[in-house]
Structures are given as C-alpha cells and as structure tokens.
Motif scaffolding. Structure first.
Motif, PDB file in Angstrom:
ATOM      1  N   GLY A 285      36.343 -21.024  34.195  1.00 29.81           N
ATOM      2  CA  GLY A 285      36.590 -22.339  34.772  1.00 29.81           C
ATOM      3  C   GLY A 285      36.971 -22.681  36.074  1.00 29.81           C
ATOM      4  N   PRO A 286      36.537 -23.730  36.395  1.00 28.93           N
ATOM      5  CA  PRO A 286      36.758 -23.885  38.043  1.00 28.93           C
ATOM      6  C   PRO A 286      38.095 -24.184  38.431  1.00 28.93           C
ATOM      7  CG  PRO A 286      36.095 -26.309  37.108  1.00 28.93           C
ATOM      8  CD  PRO A 286      35.997 -24.824  36.120  1.00 28.93           C
ATOM      9  N   VAL A 287      38.800 -23.935  39.551  1.00 35.25           N
ATOM     10  CA  VAL A 287      40.123 -24.343  40.074  1.00 35.25           C
ATOM     11  C   VAL A 287      40.015 -25.428  40.888  1.00 35.25           C
ATOM     12  CG1 VAL A 287      40.582 -21.683  40.234  1.00 35.25           C
ATOM     13  CG2 VAL A 287      39.866 -22.803  42.316  1.00 35.25           C
ATOM     14  N   LYS A 288      39.195 -26.084  41.044  1.00 33.18           N
ATOM     15  CA  LYS A 288      38.873 -27.282  41.743  1.00 33.18           C
ATOM     16  C   LYS A 288      37.791 -28.070  41.322  1.00 33.18           C
ATOM     17  CE  LYS A 288      36.739 -25.239  45.719  1.00 33.18           C
ATOM     18  NZ  LYS A 288      36.600 -25.168  47.143  1.00 33.18           N
ATOM     19  N   GLU A 289      37.871 -29.426  41.418  1.00 37.58           N
ATOM     20  CA  GLU A 289      36.883 -30.390  40.793  1.00 37.58           C
ATOM     21  C   GLU A 289      36.670 -31.492  41.161  1.00 37.58           C
ATOM     22  OE1 GLU A 289      35.490 -29.673  36.484  1.00 37.58           O
ATOM     23  OE2 GLU A 289      36.387 -31.453  36.433  1.00 37.58           O
ATOM     24  N   ILE A 290      35.547 -32.338  41.194  1.00 39.81           N
ATOM     25  CA  ILE A 290      35.284 -33.598  41.702  1.00 39.81           C
ATOM     26  C   ILE A 290      36.191 -34.544  41.161  1.00 39.81           C
ATOM     27  CG2 ILE A 290      33.622 -35.482  41.869  1.00 39.81           C
ATOM     28  CD1 ILE A 290      33.244 -33.669  44.326  1.00 39.81           C
ATOM     29  N   ARG A 291      37.122 -35.607  41.798  1.00 40.17           N
ATOM     30  CA  ARG A 291      37.462 -36.505  41.059  1.00 40.17           C
ATOM     31  C   ARG A 291      37.706 -37.858  42.058  1.00 40.17           C
ATOM     32  NH1 ARG A 291      37.808 -33.509  37.350  1.00 40.17           N
ATOM     33  NH2 ARG A 291      39.398 -32.895  35.819  1.00 40.17           N
ATOM     34  N   GLY A 292      37.553 -38.870  41.074  1.00 40.47           N
ATOM     35  CA  GLY A 292      37.593 -40.247  41.781  1.00 40.47           C
ATOM     36  C   GLY A 292      39.180 -40.230  42.342  1.00 40.47           C
ATOM     37  N   VAL A 293      39.215 -40.932  43.385  1.00 39.71           N
ATOM     38  CA  VAL A 293      40.763 -41.145  44.116  1.00 39.71           C
ATOM     39  C   VAL A 293      40.774 -42.502  44.520  1.00 39.71           C
ATOM     40  CG1 VAL A 293      42.250 -40.418  45.787  1.00 39.71           C
ATOM     41  CG2 VAL A 293      40.660 -38.625  44.696  1.00 39.71           C
ATOM     42  N   ARG A 294      41.962 -43.356  44.268  1.00 43.15           N
ATOM     43  CA  ARG A 294      42.303 -44.571  44.952  1.00 43.15           C
ATOM     44  C   ARG A 294      43.283 -44.442  46.115  1.00 43.15           C
ATOM     45  NH1 ARG A 294      41.479 -48.850  41.423  1.00 43.15           N
ATOM     46  NH2 ARG A 294      40.865 -48.276  39.198  1.00 43.15           N
ATOM     47  N   ILE A 295      42.750 -44.916  47.165  1.00 47.63           N
ATOM     48  CA  ILE A 295      43.665 -44.817  48.312  1.00 47.63           C
ATOM     49  C   ILE A 295      44.104 -46.242  48.913  1.00 47.63           C
ATOM     50  CG2 ILE A 295      43.527 -44.003  50.655  1.00 47.63           C
ATOM     51  CD1 ILE A 295      41.377 -42.375  50.047  1.00 47.63           C
ATOM     52  N   GLU A 296      45.307 -46.286  49.079  1.00 51.48           N
ATOM     53  CA  GLU A 296      45.997 -47.638  49.497  1.00 51.48           C
ATOM     54  C   GLU A 296      45.671 -47.813  51.230  1.00 51.48           C
ATOM     55  OE1 GLU A 296      49.827 -48.180  48.070  1.00 51.48           O
ATOM     56  OE2 GLU A 296      49.229 -47.663  46.287  1.00 51.48           O
ATOM     57  N   GLY A 297      45.669 -48.965  51.693  1.00 52.43           N
ATOM     58  CA  GLY A 297      45.721 -49.195  53.206  1.00 52.43           C
ATOM     59  C   GLY A 297      44.433 -49.661  53.779  1.00 52.43           C
ATOM     60  N   ASP A 298      44.349 -49.799  55.115  1.00 58.52           N
ATOM     61  CA  ASP A 298      43.216 -50.323  55.628  1.00 58.52           C
ATOM     62  C   ASP A 298      42.480 -48.980  56.474  1.00 58.52           C
ATOM     63  OD1 ASP A 298      41.381 -51.627  57.198  1.00 58.52           O
ATOM     64  OD2 ASP A 298      42.686 -52.648  58.653  1.00 58.52           O
ATOM     65  N   LEU A 299      41.717 -48.442  55.503  1.00 55.50           N
ATOM     66  CA  LEU A 299      41.098 -47.342  56.237  1.00 55.50           C
ATOM     67  C   LEU A 299      40.051 -47.032  57.186  1.00 55.50           C
ATOM     68  CD1 LEU A 299      40.268 -45.485  52.444  1.00 55.50           C
ATOM     69  CD2 LEU A 299      42.325 -45.174  53.992  1.00 55.50           C
TER      70      LEU A 299
END
Length: 366
Positions: A285-299
């Motif tokens: 199994g992988p130790v890292k994987e693609i995920r969706g992330v929500r980020i707050e603020g004015d990026l």
C-alpha cells in the motif's frame, strides 16, 4: 510580464490562427507546443464551460502511434492496465510507468486495430521511451508521431454542436468509445472524452490542413449555442479531480499514490516493465496519496509546490489550487501522507504569501 519568444522549439498548432482570432490571453508550453490557458478570464471561462459549449485547441496532446505485429505487446509493456480485453474503437485511460513503477505519463490509449494504436499523451517526451523499448526489445513495430491534432468540444451543449457538424450518429458514442466520422470527405476518429467533467468529445484531426476548416465549421454551426473558444480550466479540473502530469504527479510517484490503483491490473498485466515494482507497492500500500484539500484565505497563485504542515512536520504538498465559485472555497489537489489523509484532518499550507489553515477533505470529485 515576460513573453514567450517564438521559435521552432515551441510549435504552433493547426488551430493557432483561430485561437488568436478568438482573443487568447495566455499560453503555457506543453509538449513543446502552445496550449491556451485563458480567453476572457479563468472565472468567466469556467462559468461558460459549465453552461454552454467550448472548442479547445488541445493539439498539444500529441499522438504516439504504434503500428505493426508487436504493437499490442509494446502497449502492454508500457502500462500496468490489462489490455487483453480492449477492442478496436475503445479508449482506455492508461497509467504509463517505468521499470521502477514511477509514472511517466497518463494518456488515453486508442485501439484503432489489433496492430495499430494511438497514445494521446500528457506533457512528457513519451515518444522516446516508447521508441527505446521497441528498439531495445527488437520489436516488429513502427513508433512515430503522426500528423494528428486533437480538438476538444466540451460543455453541456457539446452534443448539439457536434450533431450539426458530424450528424446524429455522434450522439450514440458511449463514454471512452470512438468512431470514424466524415468531415468534408475526410474520416476523423471522434471519441466521447475530454479533460473536463462537463461532457464532450475529442476530434482527432488527421492532417494539419484540415485544422482551420474544422475550427471554422464548429464555430459557424454553434453561433446560436453561444460557442466560445476555451481551454482546460484550472478551477473546473481541480473540482473534478483531473490530475495534471508534471504538476500533481511526476516520475517520483506510483499510480497507487496518484489514486490510480484501479487502473493497475498487476496480477494479469504480465508484460508491463514496471509490474514487479508495482506488485510490491500494491501489497504494502502507498504511504502517501492524492487528496482533495480545502484551504481558507486569500491565496496567491499556486505556481510552485506548497508544503503541507502539521506543526514542524511536513505531511504533504499542494500542487494545484484555485478558488471555486461553486464550492465557495479554495479547492486544491495535494499529495498527503497516510497519517493525515483522513477526511477532516486539520493542516497548514505554506505559500509564498504566508501560512493558511486547511482541511483534508473527502475529494471534491466524489
């Protein structure tokens, strides 16, 4: 803002005249060619894509053609996806890996015949890898880049526009299937596919001389459909979880880390050169994987990798991010370690404009 100096190393496409007349505002370089990135604005293009129909110059999706008795064997060497049941007229999304199981590309493969295939590639010089395998294994196959330039028609009104140019039969195409359709006496392969979640088609324009006649015919037929020139949209692709090779994944990643394990039939894809390495990955199994992330603020613009942190520990990285009008938040694609990839995990994202709170989310595209 700096400009791209034109040269033969950065090629125009058969549709470039139409793209320029349509008011393109920005390009990127993709497979040594010009790929439009903005017409009106990223946000305006996003809303229009979701409501009408767009024509995209995606000639940068260069084709690697395999032709000859050993073409099927060579195709299976490239990918851990089992191709034995693939029929002419089908398209398959294909992780392409090297001998270590690292991702080299994530193209769409088209089977034109048992002894003829096209690989519609993402941004990498895959042609050289394929030619090297063919030569190294002394395969009876011709590997070359044909004069084929894809043109995408995307959006909820894509079927209406395509029917007007290619006839009612185009509506019957199933997802990831293609057929041959006449355009002014020339047969083009047309697939129900595309780099958006809005639905549509990709026309494989064979012969550069047909580029502008095809472009003009689509725009003439779609005047009352509000057809516009468009391009792959950053916001829409992140919402849809469409990965960008070279941005969201590289040769350092395996298909399993990229969430593409379902396309790996390592038990049965015996000819794949990366099979042994991927068998070990699939077992552990992988130790890292693609995920969706929500980020707050004015990026700021995400023009570099942003570390994902938990205190002083880096637990991942953000590779694509944008504000989504529909989700009313900043949506992002990140490679996250298993210790932090569960939904609702709080993290921080370090950008060139400061640190922003974020939450690992159940992917937006589910």
């Amino acid at each position: 803002m700096a400009l791209i100096a034109p040269s033969r190393r950065t090629r125009r496409t058969p549709f470039s005249d139409g793209v320029e007349a349509a008011g393109v505002k920005a390009y990127t370089v993709y497979n040594h060619m010009l790929l439009p990135t903005v017409f009106r604005s990223v946000v305006e293009d996003y809303h229009h894509l979701k409501s009408a129909v767009q024509v995209w110059d995606v000639a940068v999706e260069r084709q690697v053609e395999l032709r000859g008795p050993d073409s099927a064997r060579l195709m299976q060497m490239l990918t851990p996806r089992d191709l034995r049941g693939m029929l002419p007229g089908q398209c398959f999304y294909l992780p392409i890996v090297d001998e270590t199981g690292g991702m080299l590309n994530d193209p769409v493969g088209l089977k034109l015949a048992d002894d003829r295939w096209w690989i519609s590639i993402a941004d990498s010089d895959l042609l050289f890898w394929v030619k090297g395998l063919a030569y190294g294994y002394r395969l009876d196959v011709l590997v070359d880049e044909p004069d084929v330039s894809p043109l995408a028609v995307q959006g909820p009104l894509a079927d209406d526009l395509m029917e007007r140019v290619f006839g009612a039969g185009v509506r019957a195409l199933r997802f990831f299937r293609f057929g041959m359709f006449d355009f002014q006496g020339t047969q083009f392969a047309i697939a129900r596919s595309g780099y958006s979640k809005q639905g549509g088609f990709e026309i494989y324009c064979e012969g550069s001389e047909h580029g502008m006649p095809l472009w003009n015919a689509l725009f003439e037929a779609g005047k009352d459909l509000d057809v516009h020139a468009g391009c792959p949209n950053l916001i829409e692709r992140i919402e849809g979880g469409l990965l960008s090779y070279g941005n969201d994944m590289t040769r350092e990643n395996t298909p399993h880390e990229c969430g593409l394990g379902r396309f790996c039939s390592t038990q049965t894809a015996i000819g794949c050169v990366g099979r042994d390495a991927l068998l070990r990955v699939s077992k552990d199994g992988p130790v890292k994987e693609i995920r969706g992330v929500r980020i707050e603020g004015d990026l700021p613009p995400c023009d570099r990798v942003w570390p994902v942190m938990d205190g002083q520990d880096q637990v991942g990285q953000i590779t694509s991010a944008a504000y989504s009008p529909d989700f009313e938040t900043n949506v992002a694609i990140g490679m996250i370690r298993m210790t932090h990839w569960d939904p609702a995990t709080d993290v921080d994202v370090v950008t060139q404009a400061g640190v922003f709170p974020a939450i690992v989310n159940e992917t937006f595209w589910i």
